[in-house]
Design a protein around this motif. Structure first.
Motif, PDB file in Angstrom:
ATOM      1  N   PHE A  40       8.604  45.327  26.344  1.00 19.41           N
ATOM      2  CA  PHE A  40      10.058  45.487  26.350  1.00 19.41           C
ATOM      3  C   PHE A  40      10.502  46.060  25.007  1.00 19.41           C
ATOM      4  CE2 PHE A  40       9.379  42.284  29.581  1.00 19.41           C
ATOM      5  CZ  PHE A  40      10.229  42.697  30.596  1.00 19.41           C
ATOM      6  N   GLY A  41      11.075  47.264  25.044  1.00 18.45           N
ATOM      7  CA  GLY A  41      11.547  47.908  23.829  1.00 18.45           C
ATOM      8  C   GLY A  41      10.491  48.736  23.130  1.00 18.45           C
ATOM      9  N   GLY A  42       9.267  48.753  23.646  1.00 17.16           N
ATOM     10  CA  GLY A  42       8.200  49.538  23.030  1.00 17.16           C
ATOM     11  C   GLY A  42       6.848  48.885  23.256  1.00 17.16           C
ATOM     12  N   VAL A  43       5.850  49.686  23.605  1.00 18.36           N
ATOM     13  CA  VAL A  43       4.537  49.165  23.979  1.00 18.36           C
ATOM     14  C   VAL A  43       3.536  49.283  22.832  1.00 18.36           C
ATOM     15  CG1 VAL A  43       2.705  49.336  25.739  1.00 18.36           C
ATOM     16  CG2 VAL A  43       5.053  49.871  26.342  1.00 18.36           C
ATOM     17  N   LEU A  44       3.852  50.063  21.812  1.00 18.36           N
ATOM     18  CA  LEU A  44       2.870  50.379  20.784  1.00 18.36           C
ATOM     19  C   LEU A  44       2.283  49.137  20.129  1.00 18.36           C
ATOM     20  CD1 LEU A  44       1.327  52.248  18.944  1.00 18.36           C
ATOM     21  CD2 LEU A  44       3.385  52.472  17.533  1.00 18.36           C
ATOM     22  N   ALA A  45       3.129  48.247  19.657  1.00 21.83           N
ATOM     23  CA  ALA A  45       2.628  47.051  18.970  1.00 21.83           C
ATOM     24  C   ALA A  45       1.809  46.178  19.913  1.00 21.83           C
ATOM     25  CB  ALA A  45       3.797  46.258  18.398  1.00 21.83           C
ATOM     26  N   VAL A  46       2.257  46.075  21.156  1.00 20.62           N
ATOM     27  CA  VAL A  46       1.522  45.287  22.142  1.00 20.62           C
ATOM     28  C   VAL A  46       0.182  45.940  22.450  1.00 20.62           C
ATOM     29  CG1 VAL A  46       1.626  44.282  24.450  1.00 20.62           C
ATOM     30  CG2 VAL A  46       3.712  44.510  23.106  1.00 20.62           C
ATOM     31  N   ALA A  47       0.161  47.286  22.499  1.00 19.44           N
ATOM     32  CA  ALA A  47      -1.085  48.001  22.779  1.00 19.44           C
ATOM     33  C   ALA A  47      -2.117  47.729  21.695  1.00 19.44           C
ATOM     34  CB  ALA A  47      -0.808  49.504  22.889  1.00 19.44           C
ATOM     35  N   GLN A  48      -1.697  47.733  20.451  1.00 22.89           N
ATOM     36  CA  GLN A  48      -2.642  47.453  19.366  1.00 22.89           C
ATOM     37  C   GLN A  48      -3.217  46.047  19.492  1.00 22.89           C
ATOM     38  OE1 GLN A  48      -1.966  45.249  16.501  1.00 22.89           O
ATOM     39  NE2 GLN A  48      -4.070  45.600  15.846  1.00 22.89           N
ATOM     40  N   ARG A  49      -2.374  45.075  19.760  1.00 22.09           N
ATOM     41  CA  ARG A  49      -2.852  43.702  19.876  1.00 22.09           C
ATOM     42  C   ARG A  49      -3.759  43.522  21.092  1.00 22.09           C
ATOM     43  NH1 ARG A  49       1.862  40.749  20.792  1.00 22.09           N
ATOM     44  NH2 ARG A  49       1.382  40.712  23.002  1.00 22.09           N
ATOM     45  N   ALA A 129      20.914  40.037  25.453  1.00 21.29           N
ATOM     46  CA  ALA A 129      19.464  39.984  25.640  1.00 21.29           C
ATOM     47  C   ALA A 129      18.828  41.333  25.350  1.00 21.29           C
ATOM     48  CB  ALA A 129      19.140  39.539  27.059  1.00 21.29           C
ATOM     49  N   LEU A 130      19.471  42.407  25.773  1.00 24.03           N
ATOM     50  CA  LEU A 130      18.934  43.743  25.523  1.00 24.03           C
ATOM     51  C   LEU A 130      18.917  44.055  24.027  1.00 24.03           C
ATOM     52  CD1 LEU A 130      20.579  45.749  28.445  1.00 24.03           C
ATOM     53  CD2 LEU A 130      18.208  45.004  28.255  1.00 24.03           C
ATOM     54  N   ARG A 131      19.975  43.673  23.309  1.00 19.96           N
ATOM     55  CA  ARG A 131      19.991  43.883  21.860  1.00 19.96           C
ATOM     56  C   ARG A 131      18.908  43.054  21.183  1.00 19.96           C
ATOM     57  NH1 ARG A 131      25.724  44.070  22.648  1.00 19.96           N
ATOM     58  NH2 ARG A 131      25.859  41.817  22.239  1.00 19.96           N
ATOM     59  N   GLY A 132      18.692  41.839  21.659  1.00 18.79           N
ATOM     60  CA  GLY A 132      17.642  41.001  21.100  1.00 18.79           C
ATOM     61  C   GLY A 132      16.260  41.586  21.320  1.00 18.79           C
ATOM     62  N   MET A 133      16.034  42.181  22.504  1.00 17.53           N
ATOM     63  CA  MET A 133      14.740  42.821  22.773  1.00 17.53           C
ATOM     64  C   MET A 133      14.506  43.983  21.813  1.00 17.53           C
ATOM     65  SD  MET A 133      14.606  42.889  26.933  1.00 17.53           S
ATOM     66  CE  MET A 133      14.681  41.380  27.880  1.00 17.53           C
ATOM     67  N   GLY A 134      15.565  44.729  21.491  1.00 17.97           N
ATOM     68  CA  GLY A 134      15.423  45.830  20.550  1.00 17.97           C
ATOM     69  C   GLY A 134      15.006  45.343  19.172  1.00 17.97           C
ATOM     70  N   ALA A 135      15.584  44.224  18.722  1.00 20.77           N
ATOM     71  CA  ALA A 135      15.224  43.671  17.414  1.00 20.77           C
ATOM     72  C   ALA A 135      13.779  43.182  17.407  1.00 20.77           C
ATOM     73  CB  ALA A 135      16.172  42.528  17.056  1.00 20.77           C
ATOM     74  N   VAL A 136      13.371  42.547  18.494  1.00 18.51           N
ATOM     75  CA  VAL A 136      11.986  42.067  18.587  1.00 18.51           C
ATOM     76  C   VAL A 136      11.017  43.242  18.567  1.00 18.51           C
ATOM     77  CG1 VAL A 136      10.329  40.938  20.108  1.00 18.51           C
ATOM     78  CG2 VAL A 136      12.584  39.924  19.747  1.00 18.51           C
ATOM     79  N   ALA A 137      11.351  44.322  19.294  1.00 15.86           N
ATOM     80  CA  ALA A 137      10.478  45.501  19.334  1.00 15.86           C
ATOM     81  C   ALA A 137      10.311  46.094  17.937  1.00 15.86           C
ATOM     82  CB  ALA A 137      11.048  46.545  20.288  1.00 15.86           C
ATOM     83  N   ALA A 138      11.408  46.167  17.177  1.00 16.69           N
ATOM     84  CA  ALA A 138      11.316  46.695  15.818  1.00 16.69           C
ATOM     85  C   ALA A 138      10.426  45.815  14.944  1.00 16.69           C
ATOM     86  CB  ALA A 138      12.709  46.803  15.205  1.00 16.69           C
ATOM     87  N   GLY A 139      10.537  44.499  15.094  1.00 14.98           N
ATOM     88  CA  GLY A 139       9.685  43.593  14.326  1.00 14.98           C
ATOM     89  C   GLY A 139       8.219  43.721  14.689  1.00 14.98           C
ATOM     90  N   LEU A 140       7.923  43.897  15.981  1.00 14.96           N
ATOM     91  CA  LEU A 140       6.536  44.055  16.417  1.00 14.96           C
ATOM     92  C   LEU A 140       5.916  45.326  15.839  1.00 14.96           C
ATOM     93  CD1 LEU A 140       6.788  42.981  20.169  1.00 14.96           C
ATOM     94  CD2 LEU A 140       5.576  41.777  18.347  1.00 14.96           C
ATOM     95  N   ILE A 141       6.683  46.414  15.843  1.00 15.01           N
ATOM     96  CA  ILE A 141       6.167  47.675  15.305  1.00 15.01           C
ATOM     97  C   ILE A 141       5.915  47.547  13.807  1.00 15.01           C
ATOM     98  CG2 ILE A 141       6.753  50.092  14.869  1.00 15.01           C
ATOM     99  CD1 ILE A 141       8.219  50.092  17.546  1.00 15.01           C
ATOM    100  N   LEU A 142       6.828  46.883  13.090  1.00 15.93           N
ATOM    101  CA  LEU A 142       6.645  46.687  11.647  1.00 15.93           C
ATOM    102  C   LEU A 142       5.409  45.832  11.372  1.00 15.93           C
ATOM    103  CD1 LEU A 142       7.682  47.064   8.784  1.00 15.93           C
ATOM    104  CD2 LEU A 142       9.121  45.035   9.110  1.00 15.93           C
ATOM    105  N   ALA A 143       5.225  44.775  12.158  1.00 13.02           N
ATOM    106  CA  ALA A 143       4.058  43.917  11.963  1.00 13.02           C
ATOM    107  C   ALA A 143       2.764  44.677  12.232  1.00 13.02           C
ATOM    108  CB  ALA A 143       4.151  42.697  12.880  1.00 13.02           C
ATOM    109  N   MET A 144       2.764  45.534  13.272  1.00 18.50           N
ATOM    110  CA  MET A 144       1.579  46.324  13.575  1.00 18.50           C
ATOM    111  C   MET A 144       1.263  47.295  12.436  1.00 18.50           C
ATOM    112  SD  MET A 144       0.909  49.389  16.168  1.00 18.50           S
ATOM    113  CE  MET A 144       1.524  50.377  14.832  1.00 18.50           C
TER     114      MET A 144
END
Length: 213
Positions: A40-49, A129-144
């Motif tokens: 949700f909001g981006g697959v890149l960080a999830v793909a790496q994990r 909820a949609l805005r929250g998903m966007g924030a989570v996606a940005a955090g996941l990408i930064l962590a990756m």
């Protein structure tokens, strides 16, 4: 008999020898379906994990190399990545299985949400909820990105040139708001030129060392 995975080249690193592999095209389909449903909001960080840390199908160096190629190709980055990974193990059957898993479940979900969007959009909780998903996606990408920094130590350009290229991309996007296509083309060509220069320097040093023996 399934064909062996193709050689990933020198960028695979020492960890590539212990890599696992998917058992079948069906395993690829299931893995990329699970991956897509988490994105949700981006697959890149999830793909790496999922592909590197959990399943061990790619080393971190391989993931960065394949994702760099995926960015340079037209189309969604993660879809390009799924095609390359599927083809790596099972040829065209693996490519179809991987892209099918990546697209089928999100396609059905998007169709269902689009059909009911007019009603759902009226609820403030949905918009929040949609805005929250966007924030989570940005955090996941930064962590990756932070986790992948270690692979720059073995990069041909070295960590400092890689960091400068990354900083240039950040400034171009966040400050100057340049079109992404021009950033990819411009900095991609610059990085390619620097890599070619480094290869020439290393070859010259090697040749000079052999002559001095």
């Amino acid at each position: 008999m399934n064909p062996p995975p193709r050689d990933a080249g020198p960028a695979a690193g020492p960890e590539a020898g212990a890599l696992a592999r998917p058992a079948s095209p069906l395993a690829l389909f299931i893995a990329f379906s699970v991956l897509a449903l988490q994105g949700f909001g981006g697959v890149l960080a999830v793909a790496q994990r999922e592909l590197v840390d959990r399943r061990g199908w790619l080393s971190r160096a391989e993931f960065i190399e394949l994702y760099s190629i995926a960015q340079m190709l037209p189309g969604p980055n993660v879809v390009n990545l799924s095609l390359m990974i599927g083809d790596r193990y099972f040829g065209w059957r693996g490519a179809l299985a991987a892209i099918g898993g990546m697209l089928l479940a999100p396609f059905l979900i998007v169709i269902a949400l689009a059909a009911s969007y007019e009603r759902l959009a009226e609820f403030p909780a949905v918009a929040g909820a949609l805005r929250g998903m966007g924030a989570v996606a940005a955090g996941l990408i930064l962590a990756m990105a932070v986790k992948m920094l270690g692979t720059l130590r073995g990069n041909l350009l070295g960590p400092w040139l890689c960091a400068l290229l990354g900083l240039a991309a950040l400034v171009a996007i966040a400050v100057f708001r340049l079109p992404l296509a021009w950033i990819v083309i411009g900095l991609g060509l610059l990085g390619w030129g620097l890599a070619r220069w480094r290869v020439a320097v290393l070859d010259a040093r090697a040749a000079h060392g052999e002559e001095g023996r």
